[in-house]
Design an enzyme around this catalytic site. Structure first.
Site, PDB file in Angstrom:
ATOM      1  N   GLN A  95       1.585  13.492  -0.122  1.00  0.00           N
ATOM      2  CA  GLN A  95       0.572  12.975   0.815  1.00  0.00           C
ATOM      3  C   GLN A  95       0.686  13.741   2.129  1.00  0.00           C
ATOM      4  O   GLN A  95      -0.149  13.567   3.023  1.00  0.00           O
ATOM      5  CB  GLN A  95       0.804  11.484   1.091  1.00  0.00           C
ATOM      6  CG  GLN A  95       0.730  10.614  -0.141  1.00  0.00           C
ATOM      7  CD  GLN A  95       1.208   9.209   0.166  1.00  0.00           C
ATOM      8  OE1 GLN A  95       0.410   8.315   0.435  1.00  0.00           O
ATOM      9  NE2 GLN A  95       2.509   8.998   0.134  1.00  0.00           N
ATOM     10  N   ASP A  98       1.896  18.860   6.042  1.00  0.00           N
ATOM     11  CA  ASP A  98       2.651  19.854   6.827  1.00  0.00           C
ATOM     12  C   ASP A  98       2.855  21.165   6.068  1.00  0.00           C
ATOM     13  O   ASP A  98       3.283  22.167   6.655  1.00  0.00           O
ATOM     14  CB  ASP A  98       4.008  19.261   7.271  1.00  0.00           C
ATOM     15  CG  ASP A  98       4.783  18.605   6.127  1.00  0.00           C
ATOM     16  OD1 ASP A  98       5.356  17.519   6.338  1.00  0.00           O
ATOM     17  OD2 ASP A  98       4.812  19.170   5.003  1.00  0.00           O
ATOM     18  N   HIS A 113      -3.753  14.948   0.524  1.00  0.00           N
ATOM     19  CA  HIS A 113      -4.438  14.720   1.803  1.00  0.00           C
ATOM     20  C   HIS A 113      -4.715  16.021   2.540  1.00  0.00           C
ATOM     21  O   HIS A 113      -4.941  16.010   3.744  1.00  0.00           O
ATOM     22  CB  HIS A 113      -3.614  13.754   2.669  1.00  0.00           C
ATOM     23  CG  HIS A 113      -3.531  12.384   2.057  1.00  0.00           C
ATOM     24  ND1 HIS A 113      -2.553  11.475   2.384  1.00  0.00           N
ATOM     25  CD2 HIS A 113      -4.274  11.789   1.100  1.00  0.00           C
ATOM     26  CE1 HIS A 113      -2.725  10.380   1.664  1.00  0.00           C
ATOM     27  NE2 HIS A 113      -3.763  10.538   0.871  1.00  0.00           N
ATOM     28  N   CYS A 142     -20.478  30.462  13.104  1.00  0.00           N
ATOM     29  CA  CYS A 142     -21.830  29.915  12.841  1.00  0.00           C
ATOM     30  C   CYS A 142     -22.191  28.860  13.882  1.00  0.00           C
ATOM     31  O   CYS A 142     -23.282  28.301  13.869  1.00  0.00           O
ATOM     32  CB  CYS A 142     -21.877  29.291  11.430  1.00  0.00           C
ATOM     33  SG  CYS A 142     -21.214  27.621  11.354  1.00  0.00           S
ATOM     34  N   SER A 181       5.520   4.597   2.281  1.00  0.00           N
ATOM     35  CA  SER A 181       5.359   3.130   2.304  1.00  0.00           C
ATOM     36  C   SER A 181       4.422   2.696   1.176  1.00  0.00           C
ATOM     37  O   SER A 181       4.238   1.501   0.934  1.00  0.00           O
ATOM     38  CB  SER A 181       4.769   2.696   3.653  1.00  0.00           C
ATOM     39  OG  SER A 181       3.452   3.256   3.780  1.00  0.00           O
ATOM     40  N   ILE A 224      16.368  10.472   2.973  1.00  0.00           N
ATOM     41  CA  ILE A 224      15.960  11.302   1.825  1.00  0.00           C
ATOM     42  C   ILE A 224      16.791  12.580   1.759  1.00  0.00           C
ATOM     43  O   ILE A 224      17.250  12.991   0.694  1.00  0.00           O
ATOM     44  CB  ILE A 224      14.459  11.665   1.932  1.00  0.00           C
ATOM     45  CG1 ILE A 224      13.584  10.430   1.920  1.00  0.00           C
ATOM     46  CG2 ILE A 224      14.054  12.628   0.814  1.00  0.00           C
ATOM     47  CD1 ILE A 224      13.585   9.628   0.646  1.00  0.00           C
TER      48      ILE A 224
HETATM   49  N1  APR Z   1      14.441   8.766   4.673  1.00  0.00           N
HETATM   50  C1  APR Z   1      13.897   7.776   3.906  1.00  0.00           C
HETATM   51  N2  APR Z   1      12.769   7.106   4.234  1.00  0.00           N
HETATM   52  C2  APR Z   1      12.185   7.445   5.407  1.00  0.00           C
HETATM   53  C3  APR Z   1      12.694   8.441   6.267  1.00  0.00           C
HETATM   54  C4  APR Z   1      13.871   9.115   5.846  1.00  0.00           C
HETATM   55  N3  APR Z   1      14.429  10.092   6.588  1.00  0.00           N
HETATM   56  N4  APR Z   1      11.881   8.520   7.364  1.00  0.00           N
HETATM   57  C5  APR Z   1      10.908   7.612   7.195  1.00  0.00           C
HETATM   58  N5  APR Z   1      11.090   6.956   6.031  1.00  0.00           N
HETATM   59  C6  APR Z   1      10.219   5.937   5.425  1.00  0.00           C
HETATM   60  C7  APR Z   1       9.677   4.903   6.399  1.00  0.00           C
HETATM   61  O1  APR Z   1      10.532   3.777   6.417  1.00  0.00           O
HETATM   62  C8  APR Z   1       8.306   4.571   5.813  1.00  0.00           C
HETATM   63  O2  APR Z   1       8.355   3.397   4.997  1.00  0.00           O
HETATM   64  O3  APR Z   1       9.083   6.653   4.968  1.00  0.00           O
HETATM   65  C9  APR Z   1       7.964   5.775   4.926  1.00  0.00           C
HETATM   66  C10 APR Z   1       6.749   6.538   5.423  1.00  0.00           C
HETATM   67  O4  APR Z   1       5.642   5.677   5.278  1.00  0.00           O
HETATM   68  P1  APR Z   1       4.329   6.009   6.118  1.00  0.00           P
HETATM   69  O5  APR Z   1       4.696   6.262   7.527  1.00  0.00           O
HETATM   70  O6  APR Z   1       3.322   4.926   5.781  1.00  0.00           O
HETATM   71  O7  APR Z   1       3.833   7.404   5.522  1.00  0.00           O
HETATM   72  P2  APR Z   1       3.073   7.661   4.155  1.00  0.00           P
HETATM   73  O8  APR Z   1       3.441   6.645   3.128  1.00  0.00           O
HETATM   74  O9  APR Z   1       3.295   9.081   3.817  1.00  0.00           O
HETATM   75  O10 APR Z   1       1.530   7.457   4.601  1.00  0.00           O
HETATM   76  C11 APR Z   1       0.546   7.796   3.655  1.00  0.00           C
HETATM   77  O11 APR Z   1      -1.136   7.491   5.377  1.00  0.00           O
HETATM   78  O12 APR Z   1      -2.021   7.844   7.473  1.00  0.00           O
HETATM   79  C12 APR Z   1      -2.025   8.271   6.178  1.00  0.00           C
HETATM   80  O13 APR Z   1      -2.631  10.418   5.543  1.00  0.00           O
HETATM   81  C13 APR Z   1      -1.561   9.690   6.083  1.00  0.00           C
HETATM   82  O14 APR Z   1      -0.442  10.759   4.226  1.00  0.00           O
HETATM   83  C14 APR Z   1      -0.397   9.647   5.101  1.00  0.00           C
HETATM   84  C15 APR Z   1      -0.653   8.357   4.370  1.00  0.00           C
END
Ligand code: APR
Length: 236
Positions: A95, A98, A113, A142, A181, A224
């Protein structure tokens, strides 16, 4: 247990979210320090913002393009690229926008995404490198506005990435979620599609997710980068 599953699985797919890149220095979205804790995504990361709030839209995305150029993949991204080369994993569905998986050497990556590494013209769709934003170039030859090639709220996911993710999730014997999440559809459906097609589902995330109930293994409260380091050591 997970290192055992990785060794025996014939088709392993990794699914990453923003938690995969926080150890590179990029913020995630929904944890306590997340981007959406400070800003309303619908006002910034949407087609509505692009059409009616273009100054703030460009400012927000110029900052994010700058952000990904200033940092880069961490050891965890390189481990996943090594695992692909060694045949331990077959693909990554991400998702994240970067581009760090590809920068670390991963090849089979579905960017659900889109990516901040590219821009395209909102009118004629001509593609540009996101360096243009750093040089404060915001318009296409353009005359159309240049926007990052990310999926904005209100836009459809790129067909090819969606199709690849769908096929990979169906083929997976082992499906490992890293740092998401799992709150955003339709991306969060892929772990369920894998599970429905017989995969073992692993969810590794600092915090609990609403999909943990479907997982065969949940790993919380571990970074992670550290988890991948530990697994890699066991697989060597
Ligand atoms: N190790 C483990 N877990 C981590 C770490 C880490 N170092 N850092 C953050 N997290 C966890 C957080 O606790 C969180 O639950 O990663 C999760 C990231 O969740 P989000 O911030 O909701 O990101 P994501 O699930 O990728 O969001 C999906 O939402 O806004 C849109 O397009 C955007 O791609 C994104 C999508």
């Amino acid at each position: 247990m997970l290192s055992q599953w990785l060794k025996t699985s014939k088709y392993t797919v990794v699914f990453t979210g923003a938690g995969m890149s926080t150890e590179s220095g990029l913020p995630d979205f929904r944890s306590s320090k997340g981007l959406w804790k400070k800003k309303d995504p619908s006002k910034l990361a949407s087609t509505e913002a692009l059409n009616n709030n273009v100054q703030e839209f460009i400012e927000f995305y110029r900052g994010r393009v700058l952000g990904v150029k200033e940092v880069g993949p961490h050891n965890g991204h390189f481990i996943l690229a090594d695992w692909e080369r060694d045949g331990l994993i077959q693909s990554i569905i991400t998702q994240n926008v970067d581009g760090f998986h590809q920068l670390a050497g991963s090849i089979r990556v579905a960017e659900l995404h889109g990516t901040l590494q590219k821009l395209h013209c909102q009118s004629c769709r001509k593609e540009y490198n996101s360096e243009e934003y750093l040089n404060e170039e915001y318009y296409c030859e353009c005359g159309g506005i240049l926007r990052p090639s990310v999926v904005l709220f209100g836009e459809a996911l790129p067909e090819d990435a969606f199709q690849m993710a769908f096929e990979e999730a169906q083929k997976a014997e082992l499906f490992i979620v890293l740092g998401s999440s799992l709150t955003v559809t339709p991306a969060n459906q892929f772990p369920l599609i894998a599970k429905e097609h017989g995969a073992k589902l692993v969810i590794a995330n600092m915090e609990k997710t609403s999909m943990d109930i479907y997982a065969d293994l949940v790993i919380n409260n571990q970074k992670i980068g550290e988890l991948l380091q530990e697994l890699d050591a066991k697989l060597r």
